[in-house]
Design a protein around this motif. Structure first.
Motif, mmCIF file in Angstrom:
data_model
loop_
_atom_site.group_PDB
_atom_site.id
_atom_site.type_symbol
_atom_site.label_atom_id
_atom_site.label_comp_id
_atom_site.label_asym_id
_atom_site.label_seq_id
_atom_site.Cartn_x
_atom_site.Cartn_y
_atom_site.Cartn_z
ATOM 1 N N GLY A 252 8.773 25.905 0.418
ATOM 2 C CA GLY A 252 9.620 26.656 1.332
ATOM 3 C C GLY A 252 10.255 27.884 0.734
ATOM 4 O O GLY A 252 10.963 28.613 1.438
ATOM 5 N N ALA A 253 10.053 28.142 -0.552
ATOM 6 C CA ALA A 253 10.617 29.350 -1.171
ATOM 7 C C ALA A 253 9.940 30.582 -0.576
ATOM 8 O O ALA A 253 8.713 30.634 -0.448
ATOM 9 C CB ALA A 253 10.417 29.311 -2.684
ATOM 10 N N VAL A 254 10.743 31.576 -0.209
ATOM 11 C CA VAL A 254 10.212 32.771 0.439
ATOM 12 C C VAL A 254 9.814 33.784 -0.627
ATOM 13 O O VAL A 254 10.607 34.642 -1.029
ATOM 14 C CB VAL A 254 11.239 33.373 1.417
ATOM 15 C CG1 VAL A 254 10.626 34.568 2.148
ATOM 16 C CG2 VAL A 254 11.707 32.332 2.422
ATOM 17 N N ASP A 255 8.606 33.658 -1.107
ATOM 18 C CA ASP A 255 8.066 34.644 -2.034
ATOM 19 C C ASP A 255 7.094 35.528 -1.259
ATOM 20 O O ASP A 255 7.129 35.570 -0.030
ATOM 21 C CB ASP A 255 7.380 33.953 -3.206
ATOM 22 C CG ASP A 255 6.121 33.219 -2.770
ATOM 23 O OD1 ASP A 255 6.085 32.749 -1.613
ATOM 24 O OD2 ASP A 255 5.173 33.124 -3.574
ATOM 25 N N ALA A 256 6.247 36.263 -1.964
ATOM 26 C CA ALA A 256 5.317 37.166 -1.290
ATOM 27 C C ALA A 256 4.352 36.405 -0.383
ATOM 28 O O ALA A 256 4.054 36.836 0.740
ATOM 29 C CB ALA A 256 4.547 37.978 -2.326
ATOM 30 N N VAL A 257 3.859 35.263 -0.857
ATOM 31 C CA VAL A 257 2.910 34.480 -0.059
ATOM 32 C C VAL A 257 3.585 33.892 1.169
ATOM 33 O O VAL A 257 3.049 33.914 2.284
ATOM 34 C CB VAL A 257 2.280 33.374 -0.918
ATOM 35 C CG1 VAL A 257 1.340 32.509 -0.088
ATOM 36 C CG2 VAL A 257 1.529 33.980 -2.098
#
Length: 308
Positions: A252-257
């Motif tokens: 659930g971490a909002v990185d680029a992907v």
């Protein structure tokens, strides 16, 4: 060059037919016609090779382009994967998420180098008293090198919060970084161990004969040589780590992907994935080229017998 029997060869002359240098300083040196002809031939051959390579590349690219654009499903594929509208929408959000990937790379990269070095040292310790430590270090590397990274991430990111342990974070970024560190430390540990074992035992023996303790010999003699020799494979591992930071999005971490995935889920258009992929490629290429340069430099030093 022809030398008359019984007479010394003219000073400064060589078998290339060059005019003698005319003195120790070589101020009077004039390249011979033979050498100039060879240099012209090399330049012509280099220009011809460059032209052939450029032409073959253009022909190959043109053929691939024609095959792709003439495929029956190309119009639909172009609309779904190469939409300029969704690319413009996704690009700033992907860049914003990329900042998380860069932070993970810096923090996890430093942690991986430290933990990998400690594990490698533990595996190379001598003496029966260190046998349990060597076994634990070997078990760690065997386990995490064999465990797929995606499964490790799922276990750590999804399993640790399910335990509801007091004082243990449930932040997917921290848990994902922990999983990345655990896996890559096992690989880096083997790289460091190979470097340590590549240092000849005479180096350690010479250090001990000069009065250094085993710890001092390891720190000042063995480890510097081992690290210098293993810089190219270490950089390769960091390149892989840079790409795999995108896997923390499964928690659930909002990185680029994950930023691209959010747009895809809303629009059902896959162009944001292409944008995210190109961003990672653009980020990886400079480090890859730097790795190639370091590898080539190391190979040249070894071939010339220089310092490693």
């Amino acid at each position: 060059m022809t030398v008359v029997k019984g007479e010394p060869a003219q000073e400064g002359a060589d078998d290339t037919g060059d005019t003698p240098r005319g003195g120790p300083g070589g101020d009077g040196y004039v390249p011979s016609e033979r050498r100039l002809a060879r240099e012209r031939h090399r330049r012509v051959r280099a220009r011809r090779a460059t032209a052939i390579a450029a032409l073959s590349t253009l022909v190959t690219a043109a053929l691939l382009y024609l095959v792709v654009v003439n495929a029956p499903g190309w119009p639909r594929t172009k609309e779904t994967f190469f939409s300029a509208h969704y690319a413009r929408e996704a690009f700033p959000k992907v860049l914003e998420g990329l900042w998380l990937n860069l932070r993970l790379l810096l923090v996890c990269g430093a942690a991986v180098l430290v933990l990998g070095m400690l594990i490698a040292i533990a595996r190379t310790l001598r003496g029966p008293v260190f046998f349990p430590l060597r076994v634990l270090a070997a078990a760690y590397t065997d386990f995490f090198r064999g465990l797929p990274l995606i499964i490790n991430l799922m276990i750590v990111v999804l399993g640790v919060p399910a335990l509801r342990l007091q004082g243990v974070t449930v932040d997917p970024v921290l848990l994902g970084g922990t999983a990345l560190t655990l896996t890559y430390s096992a690989y880096v540990a083997e790289v460091f161990r190979a470097g340590i074992e590549s240092v000849h035992p005479s180096q350690r023996a010479a250090a001990r004969s000069l009065g250094l303790t085993s710890r001092q010999a390891l720190r000042h003699v063995v480890l510097p040589q081992a690290v210098r020799r293993q810089v190219p494979p270490l950089l390769n591992d960091l390149v892989s780590l840079q790409k795999d930071t995108g896997l923390v999005s499964i928690g659930g971490a909002v990185d680029a992907v994950r930023a691209a995935d959010i747009i895809v889920g809303r629009s059902l258009n896959y162009t944001p994935y292409i944008v995210a992929g190109l961003v990672f490629v653009a980020l990886t290429i400079p480090m890859t080229r730097f790795t190639d340069w370091v590898t080539a430099r190391t190979d040249r030093q070894r071939a010339q017998g220089g310092s490693l």
